[in-house]
Motif scaffolding. Sequence first.
Motif, mmCIF file in Angstrom:
data_model
loop_
_atom_site.group_PDB
_atom_site.id
_atom_site.type_symbol
_atom_site.label_atom_id
_atom_site.label_comp_id
_atom_site.label_asym_id
_atom_site.label_seq_id
_atom_site.Cartn_x
_atom_site.Cartn_y
_atom_site.Cartn_z
ATOM 1 N N ALA A 199 43.761 -8.133 -29.720
ATOM 2 C CA ALA A 199 43.599 -9.035 -30.859
ATOM 3 C C ALA A 199 43.367 -10.478 -30.433
ATOM 4 O O ALA A 199 42.596 -11.206 -31.069
ATOM 5 C CB ALA A 199 44.830 -8.949 -31.770
ATOM 6 N N LYS B 144 40.664 -6.345 -32.843
ATOM 7 C CA LYS B 144 41.013 -7.096 -34.048
ATOM 8 C C LYS B 144 40.397 -8.484 -33.915
ATOM 9 O O LYS B 144 40.843 -9.296 -33.101
ATOM 10 C CB LYS B 144 42.530 -7.212 -34.202
ATOM 11 C CG LYS B 144 43.222 -5.916 -34.594
ATOM 12 C CD LYS B 144 44.704 -6.164 -34.870
ATOM 13 C CE LYS B 144 45.401 -4.909 -35.353
ATOM 14 N NZ LYS B 144 46.837 -5.146 -35.673
ATOM 15 N N LYS C 98 39.722 -11.925 -35.601
ATOM 16 C CA LYS C 98 40.108 -12.813 -36.698
ATOM 17 C C LYS C 98 39.715 -14.264 -36.432
ATOM 18 O O LYS C 98 40.129 -15.168 -37.153
ATOM 19 C CB LYS C 98 41.626 -12.744 -36.915
ATOM 20 C CG LYS C 98 42.171 -11.343 -37.161
ATOM 21 C CD LYS C 98 41.684 -10.761 -38.469
ATOM 22 C CE LYS C 98 42.298 -9.392 -38.726
ATOM 23 N NZ LYS C 98 41.805 -8.788 -39.990
ATOM 24 N N LEU D 46 38.250 -2.995 -35.875
ATOM 25 C CA LEU D 46 39.125 -2.933 -37.045
ATOM 26 C C LEU D 46 38.543 -3.880 -38.086
ATOM 27 O O LEU D 46 38.495 -5.092 -37.874
ATOM 28 C CB LEU D 46 40.550 -3.337 -36.680
ATOM 29 C CG LEU D 46 41.581 -3.213 -37.800
ATOM 30 C CD1 LEU D 46 41.878 -1.745 -38.092
ATOM 31 C CD2 LEU D 46 42.867 -3.943 -37.449
#
Length: 569
Positions: free
Chosen positions: A394, A426, A428, A449
């Motif tokens: 992530a 991930k 973001k 994801l």
Amino acid sequence: MDGTKKLDVTGNVNNDASDTPKATYKPLSEADIEGQAVSKNKEADGADEKMLPRDTEVLNSNVDHSEVKVALNEKQNGDAKLNIDVKNIFGGMDKEELMKYANDPFWVRLRWFLFILFWLLWAAMLVGAILIIYAAPKCNPPPPRTWWQEGPLTEIEPNTSPDEIILLDKNIKAFIVSWLDDDAYADLNESHDVIKLIERAKGSDVRAIVELDPATSNVWFEKSKDKNDTLNDYYIWRPPKMTTNGDLLAPNNWQPVILDVLGNKKRILLLPLGRPHLNFRNENVTNAFSDVIAKFLDQGAAGISIKNAPLLLVDTKFEDETIGSNPGFNHQQYGFYTHTKTENLPELGTLLKQWRRVVKNKTTDGLFMISDEMQNADVFKVNNTFVVDLPVKAQVFSRANASVSELVNTLNHTFNIDHIEWPLWKAKSTAYPKDVLDIVTYLLPGVPLVNSSDVVNTQLLKMRQSPSVMRGICSIHGIHNNTVLSFIRVTSGNPGVLVALNGQNETVTVDFPKEIPALDSLTEVTVQLYSTNFVEADFMSINAKKDATAVRISPKSAIVLSYVPKKKE
């Protein structure tokens, strides 16, 4: 020699002063004279040649030499007598004799038998060769990717309505739903929202992955406080330290803890997560969570995700944590310590392997993963093999200002140092538009994801499903002075995929053959896909072939190209 006298062969003195020798002779005996006469007679009549032929001579005749006999007669001056017994030698049948047998029924049948036998044997060998080729073991193709390797995956809230499942994009393979608000060890309530979501997923093409937290539970806590003999070791209790003044202290510097006083007995409850922490050194506790996993799989879950996995085990000696180097924390705060005694213990892989076995035994292609990003990948391995699927990555795509060099270093560390082959991405980060991050995470090894409301880009998904992306190798490069992230995906017999992300706030022109050694002989590339903020008009025609030495990329944008790989790649 003057004045010198010599004796001649007769013994007389030679008064001649010269050195000239005089002729002398020896009288021959009568026997010698007779021998010479016989020899001359033999030479005259050629008897020697006739009687004694040379050893190297060979009689050239059609007779059987084994029947030639030589008889010597010494009385006749060594003459030899040859006795030759001539025999008839078989020379084969003539034409008339052959024709006599040509139409004989026996030989006719024999010829036909041999003729048919020859072709039968030839046909048998041909059929045998075909069968050998057909039955020979073939090179097994690589196993197909599982549903969780194909992806993409998404996350949904536990209170999501079951009817909303059908609103997910049809290309999303599974959703992850959390059970963290409830005690996983408690009895299941069939009317629970998560159970309804699992049931709804069973009747659709999407699968349910349940996220569980095995570390804490209140199910046995009250009985454990009462010193129940059976449950006494279900939690982490330790006797306190006592000062000279009689004050009670925690047995170590772990934070936080709770003092429990029962009569005259005092204990400290260690709470690494701020809640009663189960003791997974106790086999009964480990088996209890195995039953929890089986319970959710029986309900229809297709996979299990473990929350707080790094914190499951603690040091058996309960030694103090060492002080870390993070600034801004005091000794009563969690970030003040390194947590080498309460996180990522070496035995963690063995513990998780037991639960993984439950998932694999109860499903054909079930997923067993952890929710937290690995800080120490080695503790999640047993015999150098990961015991979890889809390790989460992530941080690499979640930093606000991630530079290209940071991305390249993190990705190379993931694949080449941690040896993570297929992570869960991930993304973001706000440093790049979402569709730019989608291009990168869809085409890197691993699974993206996505948001539950996302509409999957079908063209990007088609590129992802190509053999070069699903099975190909990946080579990551920071090019154009580490301002462009580029990686190639390629497998034998298929077009290569070349992805480039411009991390600059200005347009750049990239010479791929010069920047990437594996592409040094590349001359042209084909445009396949680009992000919405890509505005280079010359490269916006899909399937257009372009010069590989001068590819223009807009600021903060990404482009996907294909190329014909060379053998050396």
